[in-house]
Design an enzyme around this catalytic site. Structure first.
Site, PDB file in Angstrom:
ATOM      1  N   GLY A   1       8.480 -19.787  63.330  1.00 42.36           N
ATOM      2  CA  GLY A   1       7.828 -21.021  62.924  1.00 42.36           C
ATOM      3  C   GLY A   1       8.791 -22.084  62.415  1.00 42.36           C
TER       4      GLY A   1
ATOM      5  N   GLY B   1       6.819 -15.381  63.743  1.00 41.11           N
ATOM      6  CA  GLY B   1       5.737 -16.002  64.505  1.00 41.11           C
ATOM      7  C   GLY B   1       6.031 -16.102  65.985  1.00 41.11           C
TER       8      GLY B   1
ATOM      9  N   ASP C   1       3.797 -12.478  58.279  1.00 41.93           N
ATOM     10  CA  ASP C   1       2.578 -13.170  58.693  1.00 41.93           C
ATOM     11  C   ASP C   1       2.327 -13.045  60.198  1.00 41.93           C
ATOM     12  OD1 ASP C   1       4.748 -14.714  59.460  1.00 41.93           O
ATOM     13  OD2 ASP C   1       3.739 -16.625  59.072  1.00 41.93           O
TER      14      ASP C   1
ATOM     15  N   GLU D   1      10.658 -12.716  56.974  1.00 44.07           N
ATOM     16  CA  GLU D   1      10.013 -13.651  56.048  1.00 44.07           C
ATOM     17  C   GLU D   1      10.115 -13.263  54.579  1.00 44.07           C
ATOM     18  OE1 GLU D   1       8.438 -13.977  60.091  1.00 44.07           O
ATOM     19  OE2 GLU D   1       8.551 -12.287  58.703  1.00 44.07           O
TER      20      GLU D   1
END
Length: 392
Positions: free
Chosen positions: A80, A126, A157, A149
């Site tokens: 991301g 992501g 996530d 992360e």
């Protein structure tokens, strides 16, 4: 224009707004290419919007039978665009961007058409979430997977609290807390990918897929297997330490995991343990605690529940509900690159169970992530069951 092979008269000419995502139509094949090679194909708000549009369109298109997703350059996708949140330059409100991303993830996990991800290069966080739930995930000798992360104050996530928590033993906790990297062979061994194809054979594989008369999954699988080879993790693979990973990362708290690793660190042949301890000690305490709790809850949750939980965690982390570590981590690691983050809270002991629970609580004054009930069915579920590293 995206180019799969040859000259495709049916290729869609993208507008300037859509150049970060290229799409192409060849008969019953649809190809989407992440096209920001200089930025390692990071997932921006434009990428999310365009992918959501394309995948929805193609799922309803009778002529579209096989969807291929790939990336240009040295990466499938490095994850991301966290700088977007740090700099406050999102095209939309960040809540809306996150909401749309989670809808896209739900869509990919429950997609009705045959999805083929060609994962050549980096596949982080992501970015990897576009590959793992695909019907077929093809990796190469250059593939690198990681979920880093927790280290910079965020949490695991994009459906990975579900995916990692369903891996054999406590491998999921290890990957989530340490951000350790897997290569293509390790991804196949653990079920995070379905096939290993040498990169030099990718052009031939794509030509073969285009030649298929339908998107029937067994036919697609057989075609991929024409080019795939059997591989095993190397001698230095962390998968050779599964018993020790289970022993240490099965502990109830991050503190106990570190204590267990310290106790093992002086044993001959456990050099990787010392590096693991260093990694955990320099990581964000709040990121570690939130991530471990999320993975543990994921063990008892279905995909539908994990996505809703992760949405809450993401929004609450962006709001700095119990810590601003994510912003500090982005600053230190991605913006100023001094690699000297000032975590706050500074110690694991400062993050109490009561404080931790705040980021998991359902929203009281705003909407939750709303997904159709069919979202409770995860096609990925059980994908790793035939893994050569399945715990016995």
């Amino acid at each position: 224009m995206a180019t799969l092979i040859g000259d495709s008269k049916s290729a869609v000419q993208p507008s300037e707004e859509q150049q970060v995502v290229l799409d192409e139509q060849i008969g019953h094949i649809r190809v989407v290419t992440l096209n920001s090679p200089r930025k390692l194909n990071i997932i921006s708000s434009k990428v999310v919007s365009r992918l959501a549009e394309l995948f929805e369109k193609w799922e309803d298109e009778k002529e579209a039978e096989i969807i291929i997703i790939k990336g240009t350059g040295r990466a499938f996708s490095a994850g991301g665009d966290l700088k977007m949140f740090y700099e406050g330059k999102a095209d939309e409100s960040w809540i809306e961007v996150v909401y749309r991303m989670y809808w896209l993830l739900y869509h990919l996990h429950t997609y009705k058409k045959t999805l083929v991800a060609i994962v050549h290069g980096l596949a982080m966080g992501g970015g990897a979430s576009f590959a793992v739930p695909s019907t077929f995930s093809v990796v190469t000798e250059n593939t690198v997977f990681a979920t880093p992360e927790a280290g910079f104050g965020f949490h695991t996530d994009c459906s990975f609290s579900y995916v990692l928590s369903h891996l054999p033993g406590h491998l999921g906790e290890y990957l989530a807390l340490t951000g350790a990297r897997f290569d293509g062979a390790e991804m196949v061994a653990t079920g995070l990918a379905t096939h290993y194809v040498p990169s030099k054979k990718l052009p031939e594989l794509e030509k073969r897929l285009v030649s298929l008369s339908s998107g029937e999954r067994e036919a697609v699988k057989a075609s991929i297997e024409e080019f795939s080879i059997q591989v095993k993790p190397g001698e230095k693979s962390i998968l050779n330490n599964i018993p020790l990973i289970d022993k240490c990362f099965s502990k109830d708290t991050v503190e106990e995991i570190i204590e267990s690793l310290v106790a093992e660190s002086n044993t001959e042949g456990n050099e990787w343990v010392k590096e693991t301890i260093k990694t955990l000690k320099r990581s964000s305490p709040s990121g570690l605690k939130i991530t471990l709790q999320s993975i543990r809850r994921g063990r008892k949750q279905i995909l539908f529940e994990c996505l809703k939980k992760e949405f809450r965690l993401t929004i609450n982390t962006l709001r700095g509900l119990i810590s601003n570590d994510m912003y500090e981590g982005i600053r230190a690691i991605m913006i100023e690159k001094d690699n000297s983050p000032k975590w706050n809270p500074l110690s694991l002991s400062e993050i109490t169970e009561e404080k931790l629970e705040l980021v998991f609580n359902p929203f009281k004054d705003e909407f939750e992530l709303q997904l159709p009930e069919e979202g409770k069915i995860a096609r990925w579920e059980g994908k790793y069951e035939n893994s050569s590293y399945q715990k016995k």
